[in-house]
Design an enzyme around this catalytic site. Structure first.
Site, PDB file in Angstrom:
ATOM      1  N   GLY A   1       0.830  -1.221   0.000  1.00 22.18           N
ATOM      2  CA  GLY A   1       0.000   0.000   0.000  1.00 22.18           C
ATOM      3  C   GLY A   1       0.854   1.257   0.000  1.00 22.18           C
TER       4      GLY A   1
ATOM      5  N   ASN B   1       1.358  -2.381   5.425  1.00 19.92           N
ATOM      6  CA  ASN B   1       0.639  -1.109   5.613  1.00 19.92           C
ATOM      7  C   ASN B   1      -0.709  -1.077   4.898  1.00 19.92           C
ATOM      8  OD1 ASN B   1       0.434   2.039   5.814  1.00 19.92           O
ATOM      9  ND2 ASN B   1       0.417   1.599   3.607  1.00 19.92           N
TER      10      ASN B   1
ATOM     11  N   TYR C   1     -13.277  -3.321  10.840  1.00 18.38           N
ATOM     12  CA  TYR C   1     -11.918  -2.759  10.864  1.00 18.38           C
ATOM     13  C   TYR C   1     -11.246  -3.038  12.213  1.00 18.38           C
ATOM     14  CZ  TYR C   1      -8.288   0.870  10.635  1.00 18.38           C
ATOM     15  OH  TYR C   1      -7.095   1.543  10.637  1.00 18.38           O
TER      16      TYR C   1
ATOM     17  N   LYS D   1      -7.821  -5.093  12.882  1.00 15.56           N
ATOM     18  CA  LYS D   1      -6.625  -4.455  13.446  1.00 15.56           C
ATOM     19  C   LYS D   1      -6.217  -5.108  14.780  1.00 15.56           C
ATOM     20  CE  LYS D   1      -5.744  -1.562  10.166  1.00 15.56           C
ATOM     21  NZ  LYS D   1      -4.471  -1.576   9.436  1.00 15.56           N
TER      22      LYS D   1
HETATM   23  N1  LIG Z   1      -5.199   7.410   8.327  1.00 15.72           N
HETATM   24  C1  LIG Z   1      -5.460   7.072   9.592  1.00 15.72           C
HETATM   25  O1  LIG Z   1      -6.006   7.868  10.381  1.00 15.72           O
HETATM   26  C2  LIG Z   1      -5.062   5.710  10.111  1.00 15.72           C
HETATM   27  C3  LIG Z   1      -5.149   5.456  11.482  1.00 15.72           C
HETATM   28  C4  LIG Z   1      -4.780   4.198  11.967  1.00 15.72           C
HETATM   29  C5  LIG Z   1      -4.323   3.222  11.107  1.00 15.72           C
HETATM   30  N2  LIG Z   1      -4.251   3.493   9.780  1.00 15.72           N
HETATM   31  C6  LIG Z   1      -3.776   2.411   8.913  1.00 15.72           C
HETATM   32  O2  LIG Z   1      -2.662   2.843   8.165  1.00 15.72           O
HETATM   33  C7  LIG Z   1      -2.635   2.182   6.897  1.00 15.72           C
HETATM   34  C8  LIG Z   1      -2.565   3.213   5.794  1.00 15.72           C
HETATM   35  O3  LIG Z   1      -3.664   4.105   5.919  1.00 15.72           O
HETATM   36  P1  LIG Z   1      -3.816   5.423   5.032  1.00 15.72           P
HETATM   37  O4  LIG Z   1      -4.649   6.382   5.804  1.00 15.72           O
HETATM   38  O5  LIG Z   1      -2.493   5.846   4.512  1.00 15.72           O
HETATM   39  O6  LIG Z   1      -4.732   4.845   3.879  1.00 15.72           O
HETATM   40  P2  LIG Z   1      -4.755   5.152   2.322  1.00 15.72           P
HETATM   41  O7  LIG Z   1      -6.111   4.784   1.849  1.00 15.72           O
HETATM   42  O8  LIG Z   1      -4.246   6.525   2.042  1.00 15.72           O
HETATM   43  O9  LIG Z   1      -3.676   4.112   1.790  1.00 15.72           O
HETATM   44  C9  LIG Z   1      -3.900   2.732   1.843  1.00 15.72           C
HETATM   45  C10 LIG Z   1      -3.189   2.099   0.674  1.00 15.72           C
HETATM   46  O10 LIG Z   1      -3.485   0.705   0.685  1.00 15.72           O
HETATM   47  C11 LIG Z   1      -3.714   0.317  -0.656  1.00 15.72           C
HETATM   48  N3  LIG Z   1      -4.535  -0.873  -0.748  1.00 15.72           N
HETATM   49  C12 LIG Z   1      -5.881  -1.013  -0.561  1.00 15.72           C
HETATM   50  N4  LIG Z   1      -6.265  -2.271  -0.833  1.00 15.72           N
HETATM   51  C13 LIG Z   1      -5.144  -2.948  -1.200  1.00 15.72           C
HETATM   52  C14 LIG Z   1      -4.892  -4.294  -1.606  1.00 15.72           C
HETATM   53  N5  LIG Z   1      -5.872  -5.188  -1.719  1.00 15.72           N
HETATM   54  N6  LIG Z   1      -3.618  -4.628  -1.886  1.00 15.72           N
HETATM   55  C15 LIG Z   1      -2.620  -3.728  -1.798  1.00 15.72           C
HETATM   56  N7  LIG Z   1      -2.793  -2.450  -1.441  1.00 15.72           N
HETATM   57  C16 LIG Z   1      -4.050  -2.069  -1.149  1.00 15.72           C
HETATM   58  C17 LIG Z   1      -4.393   1.514  -1.301  1.00 15.72           C
HETATM   59  O11 LIG Z   1      -4.292   1.468  -2.705  1.00 15.72           O
HETATM   60  C18 LIG Z   1      -3.636   2.668  -0.670  1.00 15.72           C
HETATM   61  O12 LIG Z   1      -2.523   3.068  -1.437  1.00 15.72           O
HETATM   62  C19 LIG Z   1      -3.901   1.335   6.842  1.00 15.72           C
HETATM   63  O13 LIG Z   1      -3.596   0.009   7.220  1.00 15.72           O
HETATM   64  C20 LIG Z   1      -4.803   1.982   7.882  1.00 15.72           C
HETATM   65  O14 LIG Z   1      -5.732   1.088   8.420  1.00 15.72           O
HETATM   66  C21 LIG Z   1      -4.607   4.705   9.262  1.00 15.72           C
END
Ligand SMILES: NC(=O)c1ccc[n+]([C@@H]2O[C@H](COP(=O)([O-])OP(=O)(O)OC[C@H]3O[C@@H](n4cnc5c(N)ncnc54)[C@H](O)[C@@H]3O)[C@@H](O)[C@H]2O)c1
Length: 248
Positions: A11, A88, A154, A158
């Site tokens: 990701g 990620n 979710y 997690k």
């Molecule tokens: N943004 C937040 O507030 C937050 C908080 C806690 C945890 N997270 C976690 O951090 C990580 C990244 O979050 P983010 O906010 O950058 O999200 P985002 O949506 O900006 O990025 C997620 C990425 O994962 C990719 N993705 C989705 N499905 C996929 C698949 N099947 N195979 C490969 N890649 C895939 C997407 O294309 C994207 O580039 C996630 O695991 C999310 O749960 C985010």
């Protein structure tokens, strides 16, 4: 600090946390394999090259175990080692439980939890062979520290990642492989900051003791630490990176 270490990021080709991690590890000297399903993997790689870094851009849908095996093999055949894996990739579609379909549930579990398993399963045999590895799983405070409405699927995924992290850390410690998880709070990424969420952001800024949401770089710096030799005695840990939100 990570000179010539080979790191695979899932990701990594959006505008979110994965891209930040990729750029940070590249800045620290790692060879970075940017993987994603967006088709924009080479955009992140170009940013890395502009920083003087190196790596590869590969398509990897984490729900496809065969694709994960192909990526791991290609990286190992090219560089002769795989040192760091950052799981990620993840999605967080809000859906109240009473409206949640089986498909909604399975999709989130499949990408977030099964995806973490699939890629780890593909990479670990190489790490065992070389007796070295750093696996860093991006979890969340959701499900582990706090409950959030609309995120039962979710939160389960997690929390599952943290259970997986702890059990795997036990099994792999003897091979010089550490397995850790990070629990971000609210991070300013386009995925999390949908249009219309300005009010919600203001509210969170008042609740979060640090007075702000996290920048993706706040998460990337913790990944860089866990990936480094400075963290070689940390395994099975969950590092909370939430500006103090979960202790309010
Ligand atoms: N943004 C937040 O507030 C937050 C908080 C806690 C945890 N997270 C976690 O951090 C990580 C990244 O979050 P983010 O906010 O950058 O999200 P985002 O949506 O900006 O990025 C997620 C990425 O994962 C990719 N993705 C989705 N499905 C996929 C698949 N099947 N195979 C490969 N890649 C895939 C997407 O294309 C994207 O580039 C996630 O695991 C999310 O749960 C985010």
């Amino acid at each position: 600090m990570l000179r010539n270490k080979v790191a695979i990021i899932t990701g990594g080709a959006g505008q979110g946390i994965g891209r930040s991690i990729a750029l940070r590890l590249a800045r620290d000297g790692a060879i970075v394999i940017v993987t994603d399903i967006t088709g924009k993997e080479s955009e992140t790689l170009n940013e890395i090259k502009n920083l003087g870094g190196q790596g590869m851009a590969l398509r990897l849908d984490v729900t496809d175990p065969r694709m994960a095996e192909d990526v791991a093999k290609k990286v190992y055949d090219t560089y002769g080692h795989i040192d760091i894996l950052v799981n990620n990739a993840g999605i967080y579609p809000f859906k109240p439980f009473l409206e949640m379909s089986f498909d909604d549930w399975y999709k989130v579990i499949n990408i977030n939890l099964n995806g973490t398993f699939n890629v780890t399963k593909a990479v670990v045999p190489y790490m065992v062979k070389q007796k070295y590895g750093r696996i860093i799983n991006i979890s969340s405070i959701a499900g582990n520290i706090m409950g959030f409405t609309g995120l039962t699927h979710y939160s389960a995924s997690k929390a599952g990642i943290v259970g997986f992290t702890r059990a795997l850390a036990l099994e792999l410690a003897r091979y010089g492989i550490t397995v850790n998880a990070i629990a971000p709070g609210a991070v300013k990424t386009p995925g999390a900051m949908q249009p219309g969420s300005e009010e919600q952001v203001k509210m969170m800024e008042q609740i979060i003791p640090a007075g702000r949401l996290a920048e993706p770089e706040d998460i990337a710096s913790v990944v860089a630490f866990l990936a480094s030799d400075e963290a070689s005695y940390i395994t099975g840990a969950l590092i909370i990176v939430d500006g103090g939100w979960s202790i309010t």
